[in-house]
Enzyme design. Structure first.
Site, PDB file in Angstrom:
ATOM      1  N   CYS A   1     115.473  54.328 -46.826  1.00  0.00           N
ATOM      2  CA  CYS A   1     115.498  55.861 -47.125  1.00  0.00           C
ATOM      3  C   CYS A   1     116.797  56.327 -47.829  1.00  0.00           C
ATOM      4  O   CYS A   1     117.968  55.874 -47.471  1.00  0.00           O
ATOM      5  CB  CYS A   1     115.898  56.383 -45.533  1.00  0.00           C
ATOM      6  SG  CYS A   1     116.257  58.178 -45.375  1.00  0.00           S
TER       7      CYS A   1
ATOM      8  N   CYS B   1     119.077  59.503 -46.202  1.00  0.00           N
ATOM      9  CA  CYS B   1     119.980  59.197 -44.999  1.00  0.00           C
ATOM     10  C   CYS B   1     119.703  57.759 -44.296  1.00  0.00           C
ATOM     11  O   CYS B   1     119.972  56.916 -44.698  1.00  0.00           O
ATOM     12  CB  CYS B   1     119.850  60.326 -44.071  1.00  0.00           C
ATOM     13  SG  CYS B   1     118.245  60.651 -43.649  1.00  0.00           S
ATOM     14  N   SER B   2     118.721  57.998 -43.278  1.00  0.00           N
ATOM     15  CA  SER B   2     118.452  56.887 -42.577  1.00  0.00           C
ATOM     16  C   SER B   2     117.176  56.906 -41.629  1.00  0.00           C
ATOM     17  O   SER B   2     117.030  56.497 -40.487  1.00  0.00           O
ATOM     18  CB  SER B   2     119.655  56.188 -41.591  1.00  0.00           C
ATOM     19  OG  SER B   2     119.949  57.120 -40.833  1.00  0.00           O
ATOM     20  N   CYS B   3     116.307  57.462 -42.365  1.00  0.00           N
ATOM     21  CA  CYS B   3     115.053  57.957 -41.547  1.00  0.00           C
ATOM     22  C   CYS B   3     114.548  56.541 -41.289  1.00  0.00           C
ATOM     23  O   CYS B   3     114.289  55.731 -42.038  1.00  0.00           O
ATOM     24  CB  CYS B   3     114.033  58.667 -42.461  1.00  0.00           C
ATOM     25  SG  CYS B   3     114.859  60.422 -42.620  1.00  0.00           S
TER      26      CYS B   3
END
Length: 201
Positions: A105, A108-110
Site C-alpha cells: 500500500c 498508507c497501510s491498507c
C-alpha cells in the site's frame, strides 16, 4: 550522578512509541487496557492469517472455489465466514510458475484484516512501501525469496477501496494432504507475496 541510563528498551521504535502512547492514554483514563487486549486477541487469534490460509487451502483443493475466488474474491471469502473491517472489497491474485504477485500500500497501510489479521510493522514502513514498487526483486531477496530472472513480479497497490490476497502456488508433494494440513503450510507473508508457502515436512 551519571547521565548514562540503561532503560532496557527492547522494543523497536514503532512499538516503543505505541507503548508510550498507550501508557499515557491509560493513565488519563481514556482507554481500557482490557478492551485493547480483547481487540488484539481477536485480530491475532480469531481474525488473522489462519483465515486467509483456509481460503488458500480451499482454493488449492477445490477448482470451483478457486474459479469463484478469481472472479469474485469478496463473495468467495465471505462464503467461508470471513468478512468485516478492511475486507469488504477483495481481489485474489494467483501466483503461477511464471508470475509472482506481491502486495503493497504505497499511500498508507491498507491491509485485509479479515483474512490476514493485523498488518506487520514492516508492511506500514515507508521503506517497504516505496521499495516494493521500485525494486520488488531486491525486497523479496531481503525476505529470503530469490526468484528466477524469467519469473515476472507483479506488484499490486492496495487501497481503501480494494485489498488483495495473494494465493501462493501449492507446494509439490501435497497431493494427499487435507485442507487443514494444507492451511498449515500457508504463511502470512506468502499471502502478501513476500514469502512462499512452506514445503511439507
Amino acid at each position: 550522578m551519571t547521565n548514562s541510563h540503561d532503560h532496557d528498551n527492547h522494543y523497536d521504535p514503532m512499538t516503543a512509541r505505541v507503548r508510550a502512547l498507550e501508557t499515557i492514554l491509560n493513565e488519563k483514563g481514556l482507554i481500557d487496557p482490557a478492551a485493547i487486549d480483547v481487540i488484539v486477541d481477536t485480530y491475532q487469534n480469531k481474525v488473522g492469517p489462519q483465515n486467509g490460509a483456509r481460503v488458500v487451502a480451499k482454493a488449492w483443493c477445490d477448482e470451483v472455489f478457486a474459479d469463484w475466488l478469481r472472479k469474485d474474491a469478496t463473495a468467495a471469502i465471505a462464503s467461508l465466514g470471513f468478512t468485516g473491517r478492511q475486507g469488504e472489497h477483495m481481489r485474489a491474485v494467483f501466483n503461477t510458475p511464471d508470475t509472482h504477485n506481491m502486495v503493497v500500500c504505497t499511500l498508507c497501510s491498507c491491509y485485509p484484516w479479515s483474512v490476514l489479521g493485523l498488518p506487520p510493522v514492516w508492511y506500514k514502513s515507508p521503506p517497504y512501501r516505496s521499495r516494493a514498487v521500485m525494486d520488488p526483486r531486491g525486497v523479496l531477496e531481503e525476505f529470503g525469496v530469490t526468484l528466477s530472472k524469467d519469473i515476472n513480479i507483479r506488484v499490486w497497490d492496495s487501497t481503501a477501496e480494494l485489498r488483495y490476497l495473494v494465493v501462493p502456488m501449492r507446494p509439490a508433494g501435497t497431493e494427499d494432504m487435507s485442507e487443514d494440513e494444507l492451511a498449515a503450510l500457508v504463511t502470512r507473508d506468502s499471502m502478501i507475496g513476500t514469502g512462499l508457502a512452506e514445503a511439507p515436512q
